[in-house]
Design a protein around this motif. Structure first.
Motif, PDB file in Angstrom:
ATOM      1  N   ARG A 134       0.838  -1.194   0.000  1.00  0.00           N
ATOM      2  CA  ARG A 134       0.000   0.000   0.000  1.00  0.00           C
ATOM      3  C   ARG A 134       0.881   1.254   0.000  1.00  0.00           C
ATOM      4  O   ARG A 134       2.103   1.180   0.053  1.00  0.00           O
ATOM      5  CB  ARG A 134      -0.921  -0.031   1.223  1.00  0.00           C
ATOM      6  N   ASN A 135       0.236   2.423  -0.076  1.00  0.00           N
ATOM      7  CA  ASN A 135       0.939   3.709  -0.037  1.00  0.00           C
ATOM      8  C   ASN A 135       2.022   3.772  -1.118  1.00  0.00           C
ATOM      9  O   ASN A 135       3.116   4.304  -0.899  1.00  0.00           O
ATOM     10  CB  ASN A 135       1.547   3.943   1.352  1.00  0.00           C
ATOM     11  N   ASN A 136       1.694   3.199  -2.282  1.00  0.00           N
ATOM     12  CA  ASN A 136       2.602   3.219  -3.430  1.00  0.00           C
ATOM     13  C   ASN A 136       3.940   2.556  -3.138  1.00  0.00           C
ATOM     14  O   ASN A 136       4.943   2.827  -3.783  1.00  0.00           O
ATOM     15  CB  ASN A 136       2.843   4.645  -3.928  1.00  0.00           C
ATOM     16  N   GLY A 137       3.971   1.681  -2.166  1.00  0.00           N
ATOM     17  CA  GLY A 137       5.190   0.946  -1.864  1.00  0.00           C
ATOM     18  C   GLY A 137       6.114   1.629  -0.875  1.00  0.00           C
ATOM     19  O   GLY A 137       7.122   1.036  -0.456  1.00  0.00           O
ATOM     20  N   ILE A 138       5.804   2.846  -0.471  1.00  0.00           N
ATOM     21  CA  ILE A 138       6.707   3.577   0.430  1.00  0.00           C
ATOM     22  C   ILE A 138       6.831   2.880   1.776  1.00  0.00           C
ATOM     23  O   ILE A 138       7.930   2.739   2.327  1.00  0.00           O
ATOM     24  CB  ILE A 138       6.237   5.036   0.600  1.00  0.00           C
ATOM     25  N   ASP A 139       5.708   2.407   2.318  1.00  0.00           N
ATOM     26  CA  ASP A 139       5.760   1.737   3.620  1.00  0.00           C
ATOM     27  C   ASP A 139       6.596   0.463   3.538  1.00  0.00           C
ATOM     28  O   ASP A 139       7.345   0.138   4.471  1.00  0.00           O
ATOM     29  CB  ASP A 139       4.349   1.409   4.102  1.00  0.00           C
ATOM     30  N   ILE A 196       9.782   4.991  -9.136  1.00  0.00           N
ATOM     31  CA  ILE A 196      10.343   4.014  -8.202  1.00  0.00           C
ATOM     32  C   ILE A 196      11.547   4.587  -7.461  1.00  0.00           C
ATOM     33  O   ILE A 196      11.752   4.319  -6.286  1.00  0.00           O
ATOM     34  CB  ILE A 196      10.690   2.688  -8.927  1.00  0.00           C
ATOM     35  N   ALA A 197      12.326   5.458  -8.124  1.00  0.00           N
ATOM     36  CA  ALA A 197      13.451   6.108  -7.439  1.00  0.00           C
ATOM     37  C   ALA A 197      12.951   6.995  -6.303  1.00  0.00           C
ATOM     38  O   ALA A 197      13.524   7.012  -5.209  1.00  0.00           O
ATOM     39  CB  ALA A 197      14.268   6.920  -8.432  1.00  0.00           C
ATOM     40  N   SER A 198      11.858   7.733  -6.551  1.00  0.00           N
ATOM     41  CA  SER A 198      11.319   8.621  -5.518  1.00  0.00           C
ATOM     42  C   SER A 198      10.740   7.828  -4.355  1.00  0.00           C
ATOM     43  O   SER A 198      10.811   8.251  -3.198  1.00  0.00           O
ATOM     44  CB  SER A 198      10.245   9.541  -6.115  1.00  0.00           C
ATOM     45  N   ILE A 199      10.194   6.648  -4.637  1.00  0.00           N
ATOM     46  CA  ILE A 199       9.647   5.800  -3.577  1.00  0.00           C
ATOM     47  C   ILE A 199      10.766   5.261  -2.693  1.00  0.00           C
ATOM     48  O   ILE A 199      10.649   5.227  -1.459  1.00  0.00           O
ATOM     49  CB  ILE A 199       8.824   4.651  -4.193  1.00  0.00           C
TER      50      ILE A 199
END
Length: 288
Positions: A134-139, A196-199
């Protein structure tokens, strides 16, 4: 509405049923090939490494890791495969046992790992970041960062382009009233390398420690007629479910997918009747 009165889903008679086996047939060895091209972007895994195969599935990444190691290194490492799917973990455990991997499989949510801080030397997410967290993969990346040792290596990947998306959309537009598009959108946002770099950066890794590497891989998709029928069966369903018009125009839609995919520059038909497709890949590495 009672269960007995609930309308039954419509399934075109020509479609290949969406079972774990048919999805595996659709993927072919793509998971292993994706892992191999990604693993090639980092230094060789050293003796004593403690590896997390995050979102392990049935073990594509672990298979490639083990094949890359000399016996003396393979005997000294440990791998922990985790997946939110119990069925995937059961498959991983069975594969680990039959292959004598130094690995264990655990059911675990990538967004909430139960490992202590600084557990692993390497944390791999093969075809993981864009399909579940979830959360675009950040978590999930935050958890990977937390559980990596200082100096540890993160490895993530995603597809830079999906070759079958536009053929499926064209078949949808030409065979459906109103040009209704398929429910599946190929995770299109992930084709931008900066995402993906920003994540990874938002997950705690320093920008200077992040590398974004464009790569590609080739996958033999098998018998072309069978493969394109699988593609339409698994990926062509419109939002709201299949309709009777999909059954009536099934052959026309599959023919469009076949024709359009053949016209992409990433496609090559082989003499044995199988086809090979080139997939652009985005690999991201980071050091904690």
């Amino acid at each position: 509405m009672t269960e007995s009165a609930r309308p039954k889903a419509f399934w075109p008679r020509q479609m290949i049923p969406p079972t774990p086996e048919s999805f595996k047939e659709l993927a072919r060895d793509g998971g292993e090939r994706l892992a191999a091209v990604s693993l090639a972007q980092i230094p060789a895994i050293p003796a004593g490494a403690k590896i997390h195969d995050n979102g392990c599935g049935s073990g594509a990444a672990t298979t490639v890791i083990m094949a890359s190691l000399p016996p003396e290194v393979a005997a000294s490492i440990s791998i922990t495969g985790t997946d939110i799917s119990r069925g995937a973990v059961d498959s991983y455990r069975a594969r680990a046992a039959s292959s004598s991997w130094p690995a264990e499989g655990l059911v675990m949510d990538a967004d909430s790992l139960s490992f202590p801080d600084e557990t692993f030397t390497h944390s791999f997410g093969n075809a993981m970041i864009f399909v579940g967290p979830r959360n675009n993969g950040i978590d999930a990346v935050k958890e990977m960062h937390r559980t990596l040792k200082p100096g540890g290596t993160l490895l993530l990947n995603c597809f830079g382009h999906n070759n079958v998306l536009e053929p499926i959309r064209k078949a949808s537009r030409e065979t459906r009233a109103g040009g209704i598009l398929p429910e599946w959108d190929s995770f299109e946002q992930w084709t931008d390398p900066s995402l993906i770099a920003s994540i990874v950066e938002a997950g705690g890794f320093e920008k200077e420690a992040i590398k974004v590497i464009p790569c590609h891989m080739f996958v033999n998709i098998g018998n072309y007629e069978r493969a394109t029928t699988l593609v339409w069966s698994m990926r062509g369903m419109p939002s709201g479910g299949w309709r009777e018009e999909d059954e009536e125009k099934w052959d026309e839609a599959v023919d469009i997918v076949r024709r359009e995919l053949q016209q992409t520059e990433e496609f090559r038909m082989l003499n044995d009747g199988t086809a090979e497709v080139k997939y652009p890949v985005i690999v991201v590495t980071a050091t904690k």
